[in-house]
Design a protein around this motif. Structure first.
Motif, PDB file in Angstrom:
ATOM      1  N   GLN A  81       0.864  -1.184   0.000  1.00 42.25           N
ATOM      2  CA  GLN A  81       0.000   0.000   0.000  1.00 42.25           C
ATOM      3  C   GLN A  81       0.905   1.240   0.000  1.00 42.25           C
ATOM      4  OE1 GLN A  81      -2.573  -0.505   3.425  1.00 42.25           O
ATOM      5  NE2 GLN A  81      -3.550  -2.325   2.578  1.00 42.25           N
ATOM      6  N   THR A  82       1.507   1.489  -1.170  1.00 45.73           N
ATOM      7  CA  THR A  82       2.522   2.527  -1.287  1.00 45.73           C
ATOM      8  C   THR A  82       1.973   3.910  -0.981  1.00 45.73           C
ATOM      9  OG1 THR A  82       3.581   1.179  -2.993  1.00 45.73           O
ATOM     10  CG2 THR A  82       4.305   3.459  -2.797  1.00 45.73           C
ATOM     11  N   ASP A  83       0.775   4.202  -1.471  1.00 51.27           N
ATOM     12  CA  ASP A  83       0.187   5.527  -1.233  1.00 51.27           C
ATOM     13  C   ASP A  83       0.033   5.801   0.261  1.00 51.27           C
ATOM     14  OD1 ASP A  83       0.057   5.937  -3.949  1.00 51.27           O
ATOM     15  OD2 ASP A  83      -2.077   5.459  -4.133  1.00 51.27           O
ATOM     16  N   GLU A  84      -0.403   4.785   1.002  1.00 54.89           N
ATOM     17  CA  GLU A  84      -0.565   4.947   2.454  1.00 54.89           C
ATOM     18  C   GLU A  84       0.792   5.145   3.128  1.00 54.89           C
ATOM     19  OE1 GLU A  84      -2.119   2.843   0.603  1.00 54.89           O
ATOM     20  OE2 GLU A  84      -4.261   2.881   1.075  1.00 54.89           O
ATOM     21  N   ALA A  85       1.810   4.458   2.616  1.00 50.97           N
ATOM     22  CA  ALA A  85       3.161   4.623   3.178  1.00 50.97           C
ATOM     23  C   ALA A  85       3.663   6.043   2.950  1.00 50.97           C
ATOM     24  CB  ALA A  85       4.116   3.611   2.545  1.00 50.97           C
ATOM     25  N   VAL A  86       3.359   6.606   1.791  1.00 53.13           N
ATOM     26  CA  VAL A  86       3.747   7.979   1.488  1.00 53.13           C
ATOM     27  C   VAL A  86       3.020   8.961   2.419  1.00 53.13           C
ATOM     28  CG1 VAL A  86       3.642   9.806  -0.251  1.00 53.13           C
ATOM     29  CG2 VAL A  86       4.380   7.502  -0.902  1.00 53.13           C
ATOM     30  N   VAL A  87       1.747   8.708   2.663  1.00 50.92           N
ATOM     31  CA  VAL A  87       0.994   9.536   3.613  1.00 50.92           C
ATOM     32  C   VAL A  87       1.657   9.496   4.985  1.00 50.92           C
ATOM     33  CG1 VAL A  87      -1.190   9.777   4.862  1.00 50.92           C
ATOM     34  CG2 VAL A  87      -1.212   9.352   2.403  1.00 50.92           C
ATOM     35  N   GLU A  88       2.090   8.308   5.392  1.00 51.94           N
ATOM     36  CA  GLU A  88       2.760   8.160   6.687  1.00 51.94           C
ATOM     37  C   GLU A  88       4.082   8.923   6.698  1.00 51.94           C
ATOM     38  OE1 GLU A  88       2.090   7.295  10.383  1.00 51.94           O
ATOM     39  OE2 GLU A  88       0.774   6.579   8.781  1.00 51.94           O
ATOM     40  N   ALA A  89       4.764   8.930   5.550  1.00 55.12           N
ATOM     41  CA  ALA A  89       6.003   9.701   5.439  1.00 55.12           C
ATOM     42  C   ALA A  89       5.726  11.185   5.649  1.00 55.12           C
ATOM     43  CB  ALA A  89       6.642   9.469   4.065  1.00 55.12           C
ATOM     44  N   ARG A  90       4.630  11.664   5.078  1.00 52.68           N
ATOM     45  CA  ARG A  90       4.278  13.078   5.256  1.00 52.68           C
ATOM     46  C   ARG A  90       3.943  13.389   6.717  1.00 52.68           C
ATOM     47  NH1 ARG A  90       0.506  12.761  -0.011  1.00 52.68           N
ATOM     48  NH2 ARG A  90       2.099  13.151  -1.609  1.00 52.68           N
ATOM     49  N   ARG A  91       3.369  12.426   7.393  1.00 56.36           N
ATOM     50  CA  ARG A  91       2.991  12.653   8.794  1.00 56.36           C
ATOM     51  C   ARG A  91       4.223  12.766   9.687  1.00 56.36           C
ATOM     52  NH1 ARG A  91       0.092   9.340  11.642  1.00 56.36           N
ATOM     53  NH2 ARG A  91      -0.999  10.999  12.730  1.00 56.36           N
ATOM     54  N   ILE A  92       5.360  12.275   9.226  1.00 57.32           N
ATOM     55  CA  ILE A  92       6.609  12.470   9.970  1.00 57.32           C
ATOM     56  C   ILE A  92       6.926  13.960  10.042  1.00 57.32           C
ATOM     57  CG2 ILE A  92       9.117  12.110   9.874  1.00 57.32           C
ATOM     58  CD1 ILE A  92       8.513   9.275   8.786  1.00 57.32           C
ATOM     59  N   SER A  93       6.667  14.676   8.939  1.00 63.10           N
ATOM     60  CA  SER A  93       6.887  16.133   8.938  1.00 63.10           C
ATOM     61  C   SER A  93       5.959  16.828   9.933  1.00 63.10           C
ATOM     62  CB  SER A  93       6.652  16.706   7.533  1.00 63.10           C
ATOM     63  OG  SER A  93       7.620  16.223   6.629  1.00 63.10           O
ATOM     64  N   LEU A  94       4.709  16.385   9.991  1.00 62.83           N
ATOM     65  CA  LEU A  94       3.752  16.964  10.937  1.00 62.83           C
ATOM     66  C   LEU A  94       4.180  16.703  12.372  1.00 62.83           C
ATOM     67  CD1 LEU A  94       0.372  16.010   9.173  1.00 62.83           C
ATOM     68  CD2 LEU A  94       1.529  18.244   9.181  1.00 62.83           C
ATOM     69  N   GLN A  95       4.672  15.483  12.632  1.00 54.15           N
ATOM     70  CA  GLN A  95       5.144  15.141  13.973  1.00 54.15           C
ATOM     71  C   GLN A  95       6.360  15.996  14.342  1.00 54.15           C
ATOM     72  OE1 GLN A  95       3.744  12.633  16.141  1.00 54.15           O
ATOM     73  NE2 GLN A  95       5.015  13.813  17.558  1.00 54.15           N
ATOM     74  N   THR A  96       7.236  16.214  13.357  1.00 53.50           N
ATOM     75  CA  THR A  96       8.418  17.045  13.580  1.00 53.50           C
ATOM     76  C   THR A  96       8.014  18.473  13.924  1.00 53.50           C
ATOM     77  OG1 THR A  96       9.726  15.691  12.049  1.00 53.50           O
ATOM     78  CG2 THR A  96      10.563  17.894  12.546  1.00 53.50           C
ATOM     79  N   GLN A  97       7.033  19.020  13.184  1.00 48.83           N
ATOM     80  CA  GLN A  97       6.566  20.373  13.450  1.00 48.83           C
ATOM     81  C   GLN A  97       5.944  20.481  14.836  1.00 48.83           C
ATOM     82  OE1 GLN A  97       6.996  23.182  11.428  1.00 48.83           O
ATOM     83  NE2 GLN A  97       6.378  24.104  13.382  1.00 48.83           N
TER      84      GLN A  97
END
Length: 474
Positions: free
Chosen positions: A138-154
Motif C-alpha cells: 500500500q505505497t500511497d498509504e506509506a507515502v501519507v505516513e512519510a508526510r505525517r513524519i513532517s507533521l510530527q516534527t513540526q
C-alpha cells in the motif's frame, strides 16, 4: 483513643504490605510478556499481553495499543498491526491530557495518569506503520505516513519552541521519510528529507545526534539525490562538507533492499528514591535541596508562599523514574554478499534517546513531584497541630486523620515507570544492491562472546527499492 490507635496500627501493617507490592515497577508486572518478546516467542507474548490486567487498564490504553501493534508486526500480521497503531495515533491526536487526569496526578502520583508516550515513541509509531504499509504493498498509504513524519516534527518543534538542546526532531525518521519518497520515485521530496536529516547532524557541535554519527549512507544519498534533481551547487556544498566526490553508478538491475537491523531491547524504567528538604531563600522564594546540596528545585505553589508553613516539611522522600539499559546479545552485524561485505550503520539509538530525553525533563518533573508531596505534608501537619489544641474526642479523630494522610502519602508515592518496552535498543541499516530474480542475503551477527551467527533471507529483485527489517530483541 485506643480503638483509633489500634485501627491505625492495623492499617499501617496492611498499608506496608500494599506499599511493598506497589514498589513493583511496570516492567516487573509485565515480565512474562517482556520475556517472551526477548525470547522470540511472539505468539505467547501476545497471549500474555491480552491477559495482563495492568496494561488493560484505561490509563494504559496507549501502551497497550503500541505493544499490540509491535507484537503483531513481529508476527507478520501487518494489517492488524496498523489497526492498533492507527488507534494509538488517534488517541495522540485527540490528546490524553485533561483536568481530571492532571488532578489525579497531583493527588496520587503520575502512575495513575493516562500514559501519554515518550516523544521518540511517537516517531517510532510512524516507522512501523510505514513499514506495515510497504509490506502490504500500500505505497500511497506509506507515502501519507512519510508526510505525517513532517507533521510530527513540526509538533515537536512547537512543543519546545525550537530549543536546540531539546529532542525536537528525529534524524532517523526524516531519513526514513526520504527513503519512502525515493521508493515512490519522488526524488525531489526525497532530497528535501535527506537534507533535513543532514542539517540536524550538522547543527550539533560534534556532528552527532543522540548517540548516532551521521551515516555515510545518508551523506551519499543527499549528494546523489541533489545531482538527480539538478541541484548542482547544493550537491557540491555537501561534497565539500563531507569530503566525498560523487561518482555516478549504474542502478542495480534488481533494484535495492533497504535493510534495517533492530538490535536489543529498549531500556526499562525503575524507581529511584531521593530525600529533600524545603528551604526559604532570598526574597521569600522556596526551593527544595537534596542531602548533598547539589540540587536546587523550585517549589510550584499557587498560594501565598509567605504564609506557607515551611516547618511542616522537614524532609521528603520522593520517587523518580530512572532508566536501566538492557544488555544486548549481539554487538555487531554485517551483510555478506558476492560483491563483498556491506557494513550496517547505526541510524537510531533508542538507548541514548531514552536516557537523554528523561534527563532533559528531570528538573521540571522533580519540581512537580516535590511540590505535590510538600502540600500533602502540610495538610498532615495541620491536622496534628489541630489535634493538640482540640477536645479529647476531636483530638483522637484528628490524630487519626493525620496518621491517615501520612499513610496515604507513603502508599501513593510512586514514580511513573511505564514505557514502550518492546522497542529495539538501536536500529542500523544498509542499502543492498539486488540482481534481477532471487537474491540470497546473509546477515552475519557477532554475539557478546565474539562468536558469529548467520541468518539468511531471500529477496526477489524487481528493479525497485524494497524494505526489510530484521529484529534480534535480546
Amino acid at each position: 483513643m485506643t480503638t483509633i490507635r489500634t485501627y491505625i496500627l492495623r492499617a499501617s501493617v496492611v498499608g506496608l504490605m500494599l506499599f511493598l507490592f506497589g514498589c513493583a515497577s511496570y516492567n516487573d508486572r509485565i515480565t512474562p510478556y517482556y520475556k517472551n518478546i526477548s525470547a522470540g516467542n511472539y505468539t505467547e507474548a501476545q497471549k500474555e499481553l491480552d491477559k495482563n490486567s495492568l496494561i488493560q487498564k484505561p490509563r494504559n490504553k496507549l501502551l497497550f495499543l503500541m505493544e499490540k501493534g509491535r507484537v503483531s508486526h513481529l508476527l507478520g500480521d501487518y494489517e492488524n498491526s496498523n489497526r492498533y497503531f492507527n488507534e494509538a495515533d488517534q488517541l495522540l491526536e485527540i490528546g490524553l491530557t485533561g483536568t481530571l487526569d492532571a488532578t489525579v496526578g497531583v493527588l496520587v502520583n503520575p502512575m495513575t495518569q493516562r500514559y501519554k508516550g515518550e516523544d521518540f515513541e511517537k516517531f517510532m509509531i510512524h516507522y512501523y506503520k510505514a513499514l506495515n504499509y510497504l509490506y502490504l504493498h500500500q505505497t500511497d498509504e506509506a507515502v501519507v505516513e512519510a508526510r505525517r513524519i513532517s507533521l510530527q516534527t513540526q509538533e515537536q518543534n512547537d512543543k519546545f519552541n525550537n530549543k536546540d538542546k531539546r529532542y525536537a526532531q528525529d534524524a532517523f525518521s526524516l531519513t526514513l521519510q526520504g527513503m519512502i519518497y525515493e521508493s515512490n520515485n519522488d526524488i525531489n521530496n526525497a532530497f528535501i528529507s535527506y537534507r533535513n536529516a543532514v542539517e540536524i547532524y550538522q547543527k550539533s557541535p560534534d556532528k552527532t545526534y543522540y548517540g548516532t554519527q551521521m551515516p555515510l549512507g545518508l551523506q551519499k544519498d543527499v549528494i546523489r539525490t541533489a545531482y538527480l534533481n539538478g541541484f548542482t551547487s547544493e550537491a557540491v556544498q555537501f561534497e565539500n562538507a563531507f569530503g566525498i566526490k560523487y561518482k555516478p553508478e549504474k542502478a542495480p538491475e534488481g533494484g535495492e533492499l533497504i535493510f534495517f537491523w533492530e538490535n536489543g531491547l529498549a531500556p526499562v524504567k525503575t524507581q529511584e528514591d531521593l530525600f529533600f528538604t524545603l528551604t526559604r531563600g532570598d526574597g521569600g522564594n522556596l526551593f527544595f535541596t537534596n542531602a548533598g546540596g547539589g540540587l536546587l528545585i523550585p517549589f510550584i505553589y499557587s498560594g501565598d508562599r509567605d504564609k506557607f508553613n515551611i516547618s511542616a516539611v522537614e524532609s521528603l522522600r520522593a520517587s523518580f523514574p530512572k532508566y536501566i539499559a538492557q544488555p544486548s546479545s549481539y554487538s555487531s552485524a554485517v551483510i555478506k554478499g558476492v560483491q563483498g561485505d556491506i557494513n550496517l550503520e547505526k541510524t537510531e539509538d533508542i538507548n541514548v534517546l531514552a536516557f537523554r530525553t528523561l534527563q532533559q525533563r528531570t528538573l521540571n518533573e522533580m519540581s512537580k513531584v516535590l511540590s505535590r508531596l510538600a502540600v500533602k505534608k502540610v495538610a498532615e501537619f495541620a491536622l496534628r497541630e489541630s489535634a493538640k489544641r482540640d477536645n479529647q474526642k476531636n483530638n483522637s479523630l484528628l490524630e487519626g486523620l493525620g496518621y491517615g494522610i501520612q499513610l496515604y502519602s507513603l502508599l501513593s508515592e510512586k514514580a511513573d515507570t511505564r514505557n514502550w518496552q518492546s522497542l529495539p535498543a538501536n536500529i542500523s541499516y544498509a542499502r543492498i544492491p539486488l540482481k534481477t530474480g532471487e537474491n540470497e542475503i546473509t546477515i552475519a551477527l557477532k554475539n557478546a562472546q565474539g562468536a558469529e551467527e548467520t541468518k539468511t533471507i531471500k529477496v526477489n529483485g524487481n528493479g525497485r527499492i524494497q524494505f526489510y527489517n530484521y529484529s534480534t530483541l535480546r
